[in-house]
Design a protein around this motif. Structure first.
Motif, mmCIF file in Angstrom:
data_model
loop_
_atom_site.group_PDB
_atom_site.id
_atom_site.type_symbol
_atom_site.label_atom_id
_atom_site.label_comp_id
_atom_site.label_asym_id
_atom_site.label_seq_id
_atom_site.Cartn_x
_atom_site.Cartn_y
_atom_site.Cartn_z
ATOM 1 N N HIS A 269 0.828 -1.205 0.000
ATOM 2 C CA HIS A 269 0.000 0.000 0.000
ATOM 3 C C HIS A 269 0.868 1.263 0.000
ATOM 4 N N GLN A 270 1.847 1.297 0.896
ATOM 5 C CA GLN A 270 2.697 2.478 0.992
ATOM 6 C C GLN A 270 3.657 2.584 -0.184
ATOM 7 N N ASP A 271 4.139 1.457 -0.673
ATOM 8 C CA ASP A 271 5.022 1.477 -1.849
ATOM 9 C C ASP A 271 4.275 2.010 -3.071
ATOM 10 N N ALA A 272 3.031 1.569 -3.226
ATOM 11 C CA ALA A 272 2.222 2.054 -4.350
ATOM 12 C C ALA A 272 1.961 3.545 -4.229
ATOM 13 N N LEU A 273 1.606 3.999 -3.027
ATOM 14 C CA LEU A 273 1.338 5.420 -2.806
ATOM 15 C C LEU A 273 2.561 6.255 -3.161
ATOM 16 N N GLY A 274 3.741 5.783 -2.788
ATOM 17 C CA GLY A 274 4.964 6.521 -3.050
ATOM 18 C C GLY A 274 5.317 6.626 -4.521
ATOM 19 N N LEU A 275 4.773 5.726 -5.345
ATOM 20 C CA LEU A 275 5.052 5.727 -6.782
ATOM 21 C C LEU A 275 3.919 6.335 -7.601
ATOM 22 N N GLY A 276 2.884 6.823 -6.926
ATOM 23 C CA GLY A 276 1.754 7.385 -7.652
ATOM 24 C C GLY A 276 0.882 6.320 -8.305
ATOM 25 N N LEU A 277 0.827 5.156 -7.681
ATOM 26 C CA LEU A 277 0.057 4.041 -8.221
ATOM 27 C C LEU A 277 -1.031 3.615 -7.238
ATOM 28 N N GLY A 278 -2.029 2.920 -7.755
ATOM 29 C CA GLY A 278 -2.920 2.173 -6.898
ATOM 30 C C GLY A 278 -2.266 0.844 -6.600
ATOM 31 N N VAL A 279 -2.624 0.235 -5.484
ATOM 32 C CA VAL A 279 -1.962 -1.019 -5.121
ATOM 33 C C VAL A 279 -2.255 -2.108 -6.146
ATOM 34 N N PHE B 75 0.379 -1.633 -8.720
ATOM 35 C CA PHE B 75 1.729 -1.875 -8.226
ATOM 36 C C PHE B 75 2.035 -3.372 -8.119
ATOM 37 N N ALA B 76 1.126 -4.120 -7.552
ATOM 38 C CA ALA B 76 1.324 -5.564 -7.358
ATOM 39 C C ALA B 76 -0.009 -6.264 -7.606
ATOM 40 N N PRO B 77 -0.399 -6.415 -8.876
ATOM 41 C CA PRO B 77 -1.737 -6.914 -9.196
ATOM 42 C C PRO B 77 -2.063 -8.272 -8.595
ATOM 43 N N ALA B 78 -1.045 -9.129 -8.425
ATOM 44 C CA ALA B 78 -1.295 -10.482 -7.930
ATOM 45 C C ALA B 78 -1.114 -10.594 -6.418
ATOM 46 N N GLY B 79 -0.803 -9.488 -5.752
ATOM 47 C CA GLY B 79 -0.519 -9.523 -4.324
ATOM 48 C C GLY B 79 -1.771 -9.608 -3.461
#
Length: 220
Positions: free
Chosen positions: A170-180, A183-187
């Motif tokens: 969640h936080q990694d996606a936010l930091g890259l301007g992405l939705g989770v 960022f990690a579709p299969a996660g």
């Protein structure tokens, strides 16, 4: 157009992260989505600056008197879903957001402080006659705290499912301007957000006539 607001007076509950995650999950189903940032902290605006995809549309709002006109404009532009991210306080803007929304999500972490802080927001939502659900957010992977918090929130009103785990995606996606879900579709985090969006979507469309649902599908 549907309007969803994330509201609670408790800071750190994850409203902005949920707002971006749900917006992108809805976009993944082909919906036209806008985000209204009614929080001076500016988390969503900063997320948008880091984002290469021009969508979802983001509007910043500081004046409570402008919210009705802004929502009307977004609807006229063909937006299917508007998500409002409110400040961590029951201020005038948050109250107007509740008035204008179709459904409120009240995020709460599984702590006594979060659950206690959700009660004033709950009182305001009930006083204004809006539909709502709690969403248990940033839950630990194990322990009895989660089930106890879920039982407490469920006793106060509707509880959205599933719970949203405390995951770095969640936080990694936010930091890259992405939705989770980008960022990690299969996660696991993406799975939970997609499931939560499915639950919320059902609440938003519940009670609509067949004709209204056909119209909403046509503009989405």
């Amino acid at each position: 157009m549907h309007v969803l607001a994330l509201v609670t007076q408790k800071g750190g509950s994850g409203k902005s992260t949920l707002a971006t995650g749900l917006a992108v999950a809805a976009m993944g189903e082909g919906k036209r989505v806008a985000l209204i940032e009614a929080d001076p902290q500016g988390t969503i605006s900063k997320w948008k600056e880091r984002r290469t995809n021009p969508y979802p549309h983001v509007e910043c709002l500081a004046d409570p008197d402008e919210i009705e006109r802004l929502i009307a404009r977004l609807e006229a532009e063909g937006i299917w879903l508007t998500i409002i991210d409110t400040a961590a306080t029951n201020n005038a803007l948050a109250m107007r957001a509740i008035v204008e929304t179709d459904f409120c999500l009240i995020p709460a972490r599984p702590t006594p402080a979060d659950i206690e802080a959700a009660i004033p927001t709950l009182i305001a939502i009930r006083r204004l006659g809006r539909r709502f659900a709690f969403v248990l957010n940033q839950t630990p992977p194990r322990g009895c705290r989660v089930s106890e918090a879920g039982a407490s929130l469920n006793s106060l009103g509707c509880l959205a499912l599933p719970y949203i785990g405390q995951r770095n995606d969640h936080q990694d996606a936010l930091g890259l301007g992405l939705g989770v879900t980008e960022f990690a579709p299969a996660g696991k985090a993406s799975e939970e957000i997609r499931s939560l969006w499915g639950w919320v979507s059902q609440q938003l469309t519940a009670g609509l006539s067949d004709h209204e649902q056909i119209v909403l599908k046509a503009v989405s």
